[in-house]
Design a protein around this motif. Sequence first.
Motif, PDB file in Angstrom:
ATOM      1  N   PRO A 290      40.537  37.547  46.353  1.00 27.79           N
ATOM      2  CA  PRO A 290      39.183  37.998  46.140  1.00 27.79           C
ATOM      3  C   PRO A 290      39.113  38.943  45.338  1.00 27.79           C
ATOM      4  N   MET A 291      39.894  39.897  44.707  1.00 24.57           N
ATOM      5  CA  MET A 291      39.382  40.665  43.762  1.00 24.57           C
ATOM      6  C   MET A 291      39.399  39.884  42.339  1.00 24.57           C
ATOM      7  N   THR A 292      40.238  38.980  42.244  1.00 26.34           N
ATOM      8  CA  THR A 292      40.139  38.190  40.926  1.00 26.34           C
ATOM      9  C   THR A 292      38.566  37.469  40.745  1.00 26.34           C
ATOM     10  N   VAL A 293      38.266  37.080  42.074  1.00 32.01           N
ATOM     11  CA  VAL A 293      36.907  36.435  41.631  1.00 32.01           C
ATOM     12  C   VAL A 293      35.677  37.650  41.416  1.00 32.01           C
ATOM     13  N   VAL A 294      35.900  38.840  42.150  1.00 29.02           N
ATOM     14  CA  VAL A 294      35.032  39.770  41.861  1.00 29.02           C
ATOM     15  C   VAL A 294      35.214  40.251  40.399  1.00 29.02           C
ATOM     16  N   SER A 295      36.328  40.349  39.797  1.00 30.35           N
ATOM     17  CA  SER A 295      36.528  40.939  38.608  1.00 30.35           C
ATOM     18  C   SER A 295      35.854  39.784  37.667  1.00 30.35           C
ATOM     19  N   GLY A 296      36.123  38.528  37.824  1.00 35.20           N
ATOM     20  CA  GLY A 296      35.515  37.568  36.889  1.00 35.20           C
ATOM     21  C   GLY A 296      33.977  37.559  36.722  1.00 35.20           C
ATOM     22  N   PHE A 297      33.375  37.619  37.728  1.00 37.44           N
ATOM     23  CA  PHE A 297      31.848  37.984  37.791  1.00 37.44           C
ATOM     24  C   PHE A 297      31.545  39.422  36.938  1.00 37.44           C
ATOM     25  N   ILE A 298      32.124  40.454  37.211  1.00 38.70           N
ATOM     26  CA  ILE A 298      31.708  41.464  36.613  1.00 38.70           C
ATOM     27  C   ILE A 298      31.913  41.560  35.151  1.00 38.70           C
ATOM     28  N   GLN A 299      33.271  40.814  34.541  1.00 31.12           N
ATOM     29  CA  GLN A 299      33.229  40.642  33.244  1.00 31.12           C
ATOM     30  C   GLN A 299      32.142  39.912  32.598  1.00 31.12           C
ATOM     31  N   MET A 300      31.699  38.947  33.375  1.00 27.86           N
ATOM     32  CA  MET A 300      30.551  38.092  32.833  1.00 27.86           C
ATOM     33  C   MET A 300      29.043  39.081  32.864  1.00 27.86           C
ATOM     34  N   MET A 301      28.982  39.805  33.832  1.00 34.56           N
ATOM     35  CA  MET A 301      27.724  40.658  33.798  1.00 34.56           C
ATOM     36  C   MET A 301      28.122  41.775  32.827  1.00 34.56           C
ATOM     37  N   ASN A 302      29.238  42.421  32.496  1.00 37.68           N
ATOM     38  CA  ASN A 302      29.514  43.222  31.591  1.00 37.68           C
ATOM     39  C   ASN A 302      29.179  42.880  30.123  1.00 37.68           C
ATOM     40  N   GLU A 303      29.234  41.472  29.908  1.00 34.55           N
ATOM     41  CA  GLU A 303      29.170  40.829  28.602  1.00 34.55           C
ATOM     42  C   GLU A 303      27.685  40.924  28.208  1.00 34.55           C
ATOM     43  N   ASP A 304      26.798  41.144  28.993  1.00 32.33           N
ATOM     44  CA  ASP A 304      25.289  41.075  28.900  1.00 32.33           C
ATOM     45  C   ASP A 304      25.040  42.446  28.234  1.00 32.33           C
ATOM     46  N   GLN A 305      24.843  42.382  26.936  1.00 28.56           N
ATOM     47  CA  GLN A 305      24.696  43.812  26.505  1.00 28.56           C
ATOM     48  C   GLN A 305      23.008  44.467  27.046  1.00 28.56           C
ATOM     49  N   GLN A 306      22.011  43.431  27.413  1.00 34.33           N
ATOM     50  CA  GLN A 306      20.808  43.869  27.770  1.00 34.33           C
ATOM     51  C   GLN A 306      20.733  44.210  29.224  1.00 34.33           C
ATOM     52  N   GLU A 319      37.913  50.152  37.441  1.00 30.50           N
ATOM     53  CA  GLU A 319      38.021  50.533  39.125  1.00 30.50           C
ATOM     54  C   GLU A 319      39.126  49.194  39.744  1.00 30.50           C
ATOM     55  N   ILE A 320      38.250  47.955  39.076  1.00 28.07           N
ATOM     56  CA  ILE A 320      39.190  47.004  39.643  1.00 28.07           C
ATOM     57  C   ILE A 320      40.495  46.749  38.943  1.00 28.07           C
ATOM     58  N   GLU A 321      40.370  47.090  37.881  1.00 24.75           N
ATOM     59  CA  GLU A 321      41.950  47.127  37.006  1.00 24.75           C
ATOM     60  C   GLU A 321      42.694  48.207  37.535  1.00 24.75           C
ATOM     61  N   ARG A 322      42.310  49.292  38.063  1.00 26.58           N
ATOM     62  CA  ARG A 322      43.022  50.241  38.534  1.00 26.58           C
ATOM     63  C   ARG A 322      43.578  49.770  40.031  1.00 26.58           C
ATOM     64  N   ILE A 323      42.852  49.024  40.782  1.00 31.42           N
ATOM     65  CA  ILE A 323      43.267  48.542  42.120  1.00 31.42           C
ATOM     66  C   ILE A 323      44.156  47.269  41.707  1.00 31.42           C
ATOM     67  N   ASP A 324      44.226  46.673  40.758  1.00 37.62           N
ATOM     68  CA  ASP A 324      45.131  45.874  40.279  1.00 37.62           C
ATOM     69  C   ASP A 324      46.552  46.379  39.959  1.00 37.62           C
ATOM     70  N   LEU A 325      46.589  47.458  39.424  1.00 31.00           N
ATOM     71  CA  LEU A 325      47.439  48.273  39.107  1.00 31.00           C
ATOM     72  C   LEU A 325      48.386  48.662  40.227  1.00 31.00           C
ATOM     73  N   ILE A 326      47.579  49.181  41.169  1.00 23.20           N
ATOM     74  CA  ILE A 326      48.191  49.647  42.452  1.00 23.20           C
ATOM     75  C   ILE A 326      48.774  48.512  43.258  1.00 23.20           C
ATOM     76  N   ILE A 327      48.102  47.408  43.378  1.00 29.94           N
ATOM     77  CA  ILE A 327      48.886  46.253  44.039  1.00 29.94           C
ATOM     78  C   ILE A 327      49.904  45.764  43.237  1.00 29.94           C
ATOM     79  N   SER A 328      50.045  46.021  41.809  1.00 28.49           N
ATOM     80  CA  SER A 328      51.090  45.454  41.276  1.00 28.49           C
ATOM     81  C   SER A 328      52.311  46.362  41.559  1.00 28.49           C
ATOM     82  N   GLU A 329      52.114  47.757  41.737  1.00 33.35           N
ATOM     83  CA  GLU A 329      53.050  48.593  41.882  1.00 33.35           C
ATOM     84  C   GLU A 329      53.504  48.449  43.579  1.00 33.35           C
ATOM     85  N   PHE A 330      52.563  47.955  44.437  1.00 29.66           N
ATOM     86  CA  PHE A 330      52.765  48.041  45.857  1.00 29.66           C
ATOM     87  C   PHE A 330      53.478  46.870  46.055  1.00 29.66           C
TER      88      PHE A 330
END
Length: 487
Positions: A290-306, A319-330
């Motif tokens: 589910p974090m992959t899905v949330v990350s995809g939508f957040i990236q789309m929203m982040n591309e909207d400069q307006q 923060e999503i990237e930080r969670i992914d790092l924790i999961i990778s180490e975990f």
Amino acid sequence: MHLTHNYTLYIIVNVLLIGFLLYKKVHARIVQIFLILAWNILLIALTIGSGQLLFVFGFLYLLLIVNVYQSHVINTLLAIITAVEIAFLVIYMQSNINITYPVESFIFLTSFLCIIGLLQTVYVKKLWSHEEKRNMEKQLELSSTEAYLKLFFDHAEDAMAVFDLNNKIIEVNAAFEKMYGWTKEECIGQSIQLVAPENVEAAHNRFLKLLQGERFRLLETKDMRKDGSIFDAQISLAPIYNSYGDMLAVSVIARDISYLKENEKLALQSEKLKLAGEIAAGVAHEIRNPMTVVSGFIQMMNEDQQSPYQAYTGIIQSEIERIDLIISEFLVLSKPLAEQKSTLDLSEILQDIATFFELQLEQRQIQLIQHFNRNSLFIYANNNQIKQVFINIVKNAIEAIEKDGTITLICQNDERFAYIKISDTGEGIPQHLIDYVFEPFYTTKATGTGLGMMISNKIIREHGGVILIESEEHIGTTITIKIPLQN
């Protein structure tokens, strides 16, 4: 009166002669004969001088006394001589004083006493021989028991010591000298501190209870060696009593259980790793999907400069990237590390690590001091995993230094192991927190995951090595990595 004076002088002279013979250590048989002759001469003189046969009983008394020598020869000869002397005195007294004495009675009494004396000699000698034999057997048994106890005390693997009631050492064995570092000559008669400073009061209270008859069995405590080093010990203490029930001393049996404590610590850590691995295997992938899905939508929203929420979506993305790092180490904890090992040059790896952090060190104005041989030093390991360990530790050292600090990288080796020491001049770790460094999710950094040192420790242990930490608050930290060399 003159006669009494002569007898007194005779006795004094004989006593002095006997003393002289004893002083010169003359053979006992000669002293015995001298005593018998002196006594007989005195009795004959007293009998003739007084004109009474009353002193004849002195000969009979002598027959009984001489039994103490336990000699058939002396008893037989003395019996014959006594019979002759009594017969002579009786005949002499009858012819000179003209008084009739019952000679037959004297002869019968003398013969009877001689026979009794001989029988007594035989019996007494037999009795003494039996007692001597029994005493000898008891002495041999006691000596044998003492010898066994002495051997047990001297060669026991556990440290043993005996204290008097004033807490001073009476005896120690070789294991005690080896464990505590004190020699027997330094210990005997002294009251030395064998416990850690924080346990002095508790040890004193234990000793007072021992004096009251209490015992302590398999008590775990911390003791101190002569050099001041502290170690975990298991001790048993008990009072020592004599046959009358009086307390004589206190015994102490001690065993170094540092390795047991270390094994318990490792077993507990393994259980924590196992638990963390089971948790990781169960939930990590389910969280990542589910974090992959949330990350995809957040990236789309982040591309909207307006978008008025771009600042928030940027924070969410980081923060999503930080969670992914924790999961990778975990996830590393959920499976054994890959066995992709090869022969590696440790010197090259350390040089690569120094080069990797060169820019970051320069930006933070941290000096890196390197002390290691540029010659090849080979280990058999997984290249990525070993580099990850050094990166984690050096990164922690950099983050521990705010500015203008020093990191020292030292590599040494013996015939079997390489020792890599990484020291920093950062804030250090409080002493009571060092034991928690390898715990999962434990960190002293605001942005840390608390998994880096745990994973590093797992990697080094699976390579047959260990990680040791020494730290002093506000002074710095030194981490030593011990890893086996390739044969």
